[in-house]
Scaffold this motif. Structure first.
Motif, PDB file in Angstrom:
ATOM      1  N   SER A   1       0.820  -1.087   0.095  1.00  0.00           N
ATOM      2  CA  SER A   1       0.137   0.001   0.030  1.00  0.00           C
ATOM      3  C   SER A   1       0.984   1.203   0.090  1.00  0.00           C
ATOM      4  O   SER A   1       1.943   1.421   0.633  1.00  0.00           O
ATOM      5  N   GLY A   2       0.550   2.390  -0.715  1.00  0.00           N
ATOM      6  CA  GLY A   2       1.364   3.314  -0.875  1.00  0.00           C
ATOM      7  C   GLY A   2       0.690   4.570   0.343  1.00  0.00           C
ATOM      8  O   GLY A   2       1.306   5.572   0.152  1.00  0.00           O
ATOM      9  N   ALA A   3      -0.334   4.107   0.828  1.00  0.00           N
ATOM     10  CA  ALA A   3      -1.095   5.491   1.587  1.00  0.00           C
ATOM     11  C   ALA A   3      -1.805   4.729   3.128  1.00  0.00           C
ATOM     12  O   ALA A   3      -1.962   3.490   2.755  1.00  0.00           O
ATOM     13  N   VAL A   4      -1.770   5.274   4.105  1.00  0.00           N
ATOM     14  CA  VAL A   4      -2.567   4.605   5.348  1.00  0.00           C
ATOM     15  C   VAL A   4      -3.857   4.966   5.197  1.00  0.00           C
ATOM     16  O   VAL A   4      -4.151   6.098   4.690  1.00  0.00           O
ATOM     17  N   ASP A   5      -4.790   4.269   5.855  1.00  0.00           N
ATOM     18  CA  ASP A   5      -6.057   4.579   5.911  1.00  0.00           C
ATOM     19  C   ASP A   5      -6.387   5.398   7.187  1.00  0.00           C
ATOM     20  O   ASP A   5      -5.746   5.118   8.245  1.00  0.00           O
ATOM     21  N   LEU A   6      -7.207   6.446   7.010  1.00  0.00           N
ATOM     22  CA  LEU A   6      -7.450   7.522   7.965  1.00  0.00           C
ATOM     23  C   LEU A   6      -9.183   7.123   8.546  1.00  0.00           C
ATOM     24  O   LEU A   6      -9.726   6.742   7.749  1.00  0.00           O
ATOM     25  N   GLN A   7      -9.291   7.115  10.040  1.00  0.00           N
ATOM     26  CA  GLN A   7     -10.511   6.415  10.217  1.00  0.00           C
ATOM     27  C   GLN A   7     -11.347   7.743  10.889  1.00  0.00           C
ATOM     28  O   GLN A   7     -10.846   8.920  11.186  1.00  0.00           O
ATOM     29  N   ALA A   8     -12.432   7.616  10.922  1.00  0.00           N
ATOM     30  CA  ALA A   8     -13.448   8.675  11.607  1.00  0.00           C
ATOM     31  C   ALA A   8     -13.445   8.469  12.966  1.00  0.00           C
ATOM     32  O   ALA A   8     -13.691   7.501  13.644  1.00  0.00           O
ATOM     33  N   ASN A   9     -12.791   9.442  13.681  1.00  0.00           N
ATOM     34  CA  ASN A   9     -12.902   9.585  15.074  1.00  0.00           C
ATOM     35  C   ASN A   9     -14.219  10.489  15.753  1.00  0.00           C
ATOM     36  O   ASN A   9     -14.067  11.438  15.853  1.00  0.00           O
ATOM     37  N   ILE A  10     -15.188   9.699  15.646  1.00  0.00           N
ATOM     38  CA  ILE A  10     -16.661  10.145  16.016  1.00  0.00           C
ATOM     39  C   ILE A  10     -17.292   9.148  16.862  1.00  0.00           C
ATOM     40  O   ILE A  10     -16.809   8.126  17.020  1.00  0.00           O
ATOM     41  N   SER A  11     -18.061   9.929  17.664  1.00  0.00           N
ATOM     42  CA  SER A  11     -18.779   8.800  18.748  1.00  0.00           C
ATOM     43  C   SER A  11     -20.095   8.113  18.371  1.00  0.00           C
ATOM     44  O   SER A  11     -20.673   7.276  18.925  1.00  0.00           O
ATOM     45  N   ARG A  12     -20.852   8.911  17.248  1.00  0.00           N
ATOM     46  CA  ARG A  12     -21.787   8.106  16.747  1.00  0.00           C
ATOM     47  C   ARG A  12     -21.973   8.427  15.164  1.00  0.00           C
ATOM     48  O   ARG A  12     -21.010   9.132  14.741  1.00  0.00           O
ATOM     49  N   ALA A  13     -22.733   7.788  14.400  1.00  0.00           N
ATOM     50  CA  ALA A  13     -22.868   7.568  12.950  1.00  0.00           C
ATOM     51  C   ALA A  13     -22.895   9.237  12.480  1.00  0.00           C
ATOM     52  O   ALA A  13     -23.821   9.954  13.087  1.00  0.00           O
ATOM     53  N   LEU A  14     -22.422   9.498  11.384  1.00  0.00           N
ATOM     54  CA  LEU A  14     -22.430  10.786  11.008  1.00  0.00           C
ATOM     55  C   LEU A  14     -23.085  10.907   9.565  1.00  0.00           C
ATOM     56  O   LEU A  14     -22.738  10.114   8.605  1.00  0.00           O
ATOM     57  N   ARG A  15     -24.392  11.503   9.475  1.00  0.00           N
ATOM     58  CA  ARG A  15     -25.152  11.545   8.164  1.00  0.00           C
ATOM     59  C   ARG A  15     -24.709  12.476   7.102  1.00  0.00           C
ATOM     60  O   ARG A  15     -24.526  13.642   7.499  1.00  0.00           O
ATOM     61  N   ILE A  16     -24.543  11.913   5.950  1.00  0.00           N
ATOM     62  CA  ILE A  16     -23.978  12.979   4.864  1.00  0.00           C
ATOM     63  C   ILE A  16     -25.062  12.577   3.865  1.00  0.00           C
ATOM     64  O   ILE A  16     -25.379  11.772   2.969  1.00  0.00           O
TER      65      ILE A  16
END
Length: 146
Positions: A23-38
């Motif tokens: 892999s050429g990149a690392v995965d960034l994760q969502a640091n949220i406490s509950r689901a975020l609606r888009i």
């Protein structure tokens, strides 16, 4: 090649990692406490819980994850987003829902990719004329389509 990056964990999160050895990149994760609606067409900023100190002369680029883009129409809006070497705030990801259905980002979801790029400082040199090329001053789309 390895580059040391100082990282501050702003919450109880795990460090970003490479999904595979190639892999050429690392995965960034969502640091949220509950689901975020888009909503369709909407833009949301997603925190990662990370702050970094990049080595001078480097930048961290943030780009879309292909699976989110292809399967759910979720893209990094300002791709590639750039984290400068002198920025010390939280790394955040700007996501846009380009689809026509609501999408939910869940806590810990992989939302983007990050990779380092060495960025030389531009030193401008003013000249009267530029070297010739076959393309010359041909504009966008000048090389044609296949």
């Amino acid at each position: 090649m390895h580059v040391n990056v100082l990282v501050k964990l702003l919450d109880n999160i795990t460090l970003p990692k490479y999904a595979t050895a190639g892999s050429g990149a690392v995965d960034l994760q969502a640091n949220i406490s509950r689901a975020l609606r888009i909503l369709p067409g909407a833009v949301k900023t997603v925190p990662t819980g990370l702050a970094v100190a990049l080595p001078e002369g480097y930048g961290m680029f943030i780009s879309s994850r292909s699976g989110l883009a292809i399967q759910h129409n979720i893209i990094v809006l300002n791709a590639p987003g750039l984290i400068d070497s002198d920025y010390r705030g939280e790394v955040r990801v700007v996501l846009k829902n380009t689809g026509d259905t609501v999408f939910f980002i869940h806590p810990g979801a992989r939302v983007a990719q990050a990779f380092l790029v060495q960025l030389p400082t531009i030193q401008w040199r003013v000249v009267q004329d530029l070297p010739d090329t076959d393309r010359g001053a041909g504009g966008f789309g000048h090389t044609g389509t296949a």
